[in-house]
Design an enzyme around this catalytic site. Structure first.
Site, PDB file in Angstrom:
ATOM      1  N   TYR A 295       0.926  -0.943  -0.183  1.00  0.00           N
ATOM      2  CA  TYR A 295      -0.152  -0.008  -0.058  1.00  0.00           C
ATOM      3  C   TYR A 295       0.734   1.242   0.154  1.00  0.00           C
ATOM      4  O   TYR A 295       1.779   1.861   1.011  1.00  0.00           O
ATOM      5  CB  TYR A 295      -0.480   0.053   1.256  1.00  0.00           C
ATOM      6  CG  TYR A 295      -2.322   0.786   1.593  1.00  0.00           C
ATOM      7  CD1 TYR A 295      -2.573   1.566   0.192  1.00  0.00           C
ATOM      8  CD2 TYR A 295      -1.349   2.451   2.344  1.00  0.00           C
ATOM      9  CE1 TYR A 295      -4.060   2.501   0.799  1.00  0.00           C
ATOM     10  CE2 TYR A 295      -2.782   3.581   2.495  1.00  0.00           C
ATOM     11  CZ  TYR A 295      -3.705   3.539   1.683  1.00  0.00           C
ATOM     12  OH  TYR A 295      -3.975   4.629   1.980  1.00  0.00           O
TER      13      TYR A 295
ATOM     14  N   ASP B  14       9.298   2.643  -0.745  1.00  0.00           N
ATOM     15  CA  ASP B  14       7.872   3.184   0.857  1.00  0.00           C
ATOM     16  C   ASP B  14       8.137   3.287   2.006  1.00  0.00           C
ATOM     17  O   ASP B  14       7.474   2.178   2.432  1.00  0.00           O
ATOM     18  CB  ASP B  14       6.815   2.311   0.075  1.00  0.00           C
ATOM     19  CG  ASP B  14       6.094   3.405   1.237  1.00  0.00           C
ATOM     20  OD1 ASP B  14       6.164   3.989   2.108  1.00  0.00           O
ATOM     21  OD2 ASP B  14       4.155   3.376   0.354  1.00  0.00           O
TER      22      ASP B  14
ATOM     23  N   LYS C 167       4.171   8.933   9.092  1.00  0.00           N
ATOM     24  CA  LYS C 167       3.783   8.278  10.587  1.00  0.00           C
ATOM     25  C   LYS C 167       4.863   8.523  11.069  1.00  0.00           C
ATOM     26  O   LYS C 167       4.791   9.494  11.835  1.00  0.00           O
ATOM     27  CB  LYS C 167       3.748   6.922   9.950  1.00  0.00           C
ATOM     28  CG  LYS C 167       2.136   6.321   9.132  1.00  0.00           C
ATOM     29  CD  LYS C 167       1.708   5.035   8.822  1.00  0.00           C
ATOM     30  CE  LYS C 167       0.674   4.624   7.930  1.00  0.00           C
ATOM     31  NZ  LYS C 167       0.977   4.029   6.975  1.00  0.00           N
TER      32      LYS C 167
END
Ligand SMILES: *Cc1c(COP(=O)(O)O)cnc(C)c1O
Length: 421
Positions: free
Chosen positions: A142, A230, A258
């Site tokens: 994702y 990522d 995050k």
């Protein structure tokens, strides 16, 4: 007293599904979501006063635990000085310096406001820098919700009827190629960039197979494609230098989010100097943001990073190890087949006998339906796991041995209840 049911009903009247990110609606586990009133370290307390040991931790955006005093103080002080200017500030430079210093091979970085923006902008940069169109991604990885990346995604996208989204045109994904995780795909000279989660953490937790990341590096080099990690989850969580340091493979581009926002909205993408200098205002690839490098967010991010030294990662590793070992024996001991993969501080949970190595095998585990039952049984016992089978567990530095032991006790009871039914 306001109840979860009442807030969920009112929310559903004015917000699609009652939530601002789909997984929060509990669609795949059933029931009413708890509405958080406040967080304290490893715990969240809902509006009805119920307390949970929290392994969601904002899907990894929180690593010190909720409302860490140093972060609260930093944000309060920053807010008093003004929260956004549209002019550069010192802390943006400090945060960029901190990120560049920690990640081996990363020379420049640009701050944005989410992980989605980071990957989306980095993809544009990769295409602009190489003059090529194709991007390669892996099934079950994702990368946020940019159109070109919303193909065969993990996380709550995996719960959609198809893994694509309505509203994404075939044109928007025409240049996106999807490959199975943990296999080095064939590449050609149309490939601008290969984007990968170096540890897949949005289809449960799936570690990279031996040689996978190095294989990607070699395959990209052979055709002149860029490689992007990522690290929105793995960055500054797997260790000081993230996945790059842990696996000894350096990509050309990185995406972060995050952890680096310390619980406020921050993302970043970085890379080699020659690639990053293609960005506006130096180069022809446009990218911008009104709130990019936001003063509150940089204050929180810097404060968190300063707490994250080698010693902190060792402690986090110990907490995750105790949790993973405890869950394995508690659930296995109750007679359920379970796999508890762990990569340093990241922990996964798959029900079923077969090892999970990619999206196909992750789906087999998710479709047993056991996760849903386990989730509910744990929530009843005051332990909040992610409300979906495709997420990881995020122990934080605030989780004490007592929190972990309570979790393991609850897991033994929950698994016994499920095994009996
Ligand atoms: C969460 C996540 C994103 C998207 O970040 P947002 O801040 O939610 O936009 C991208 N990539 C990975 C690996 C993620 O886990």
């Amino acid at each position: 007293m306001t109840t979860n049911d009442e807030l969920f009903a009112r929310g559903q009247a004015v917000i699609p599904g009652g939530v601002n990110s789909p997984v929060r609606a509990f669609g795949s586990v059933g029931g009413t979501p708890y509405f958080v009133a406040r967080g304290e370290g490893a715990h969240v307390v809902d509006v009805e006063g119920r307390r949970y040991v929290d392994y969601v931790q904002s899907y990894g955006a929180s690593i010190l635990g909720h409302a860490h005093p140093a972060v609260v103080a930093a944000v309060q002080a920053a807010a008093a000085e003004g929260s956004t200017f549209g002019a550069p500030t010192e802390r943006e430079v400090l945060l960029a310096e901190e990120l560049v210093a920690r990640v081996p091979g990363m020379e420049m970085v640009r701050l944005v406001s989410s992980g989605t923006e980071a990957t989306m902008s980095a993809i544009r940069l990769a295409r602009g820098a190489t003059g090529r169109r194709t991007i390669v991604k892996f099934a079950g990885n994702y990368h946020g919700h940019a159109d070109a990346l919303l193909v065969a995604g993990g996380s709550s996208v995996a719960e959609q009827a198809t893994s694509d989204s309505a509203g994404v045109t075939s044109g928007a994904v025409a240049d996106t190629v999807v490959a199975p995780y943990n296999e080095v795909p064939p590449l050609d000279e149309d490939v601008a960039v290969v984007i990968v989660e170096p540890v897949a953490a949005n289809m449960g937790l799936v570690p990279p197979a031996d040689g996978f990341l190095q294989g990607l590096r070699d395959a990209c080099d052979a055709v002149g494609a860029l490689l992007m990690f990522d690290e929105v989850i793995t960055g500054f969580r797997l260790g000081v230098g993230g996945a790059t340091e842990r696996f000894g493979v350096a990509p050309d581009l990185w995406a972060f989010g995050k952890v680096i926002g310390g619980g406020l909205p921050v993302g970043a993408f970085g890379g080699r100097r020659d690639v990053m200098e293609r960005l506006a205002p130096l180069g022809p690839v446009y990218q911008a943001g009104t709130l990019s490098g936001n003063p509150l967010a940089t204050a929180a991010g810097l404060t968190v990073l300063r707490e994250l030294d080698a010693d902190a990662y060792e402690r986090l590793d110990g907490i995750a190890g105790r949790l993973a070992d405890g869950l394995t024996s508690a659930i296995g001991g109750a007679g359920l087949d379970v796999q508890v993969p762990r990569v340093g501080p990241l922990v996964g949970l798959f029900f079923g006998a077969d090892p999970v190595t990619d999206f196909v095998t992750a789906k087999v585990s998710a479709e047993t339906g056991t996760y849903r039952r386990f989730f509910r049984a744990m929530l009843d016992r005051g332990v909040a796991l992610a409300p979906g089978p495709y997420e990881a567990l995020f122990p934080s530095l605030a989780h004490t041995d007592e929190d972990v032991d309570r979790t393991v006790t609850a897991a033994a009871e929950a698994a016994t209840e499920i095994a009996r039914a």
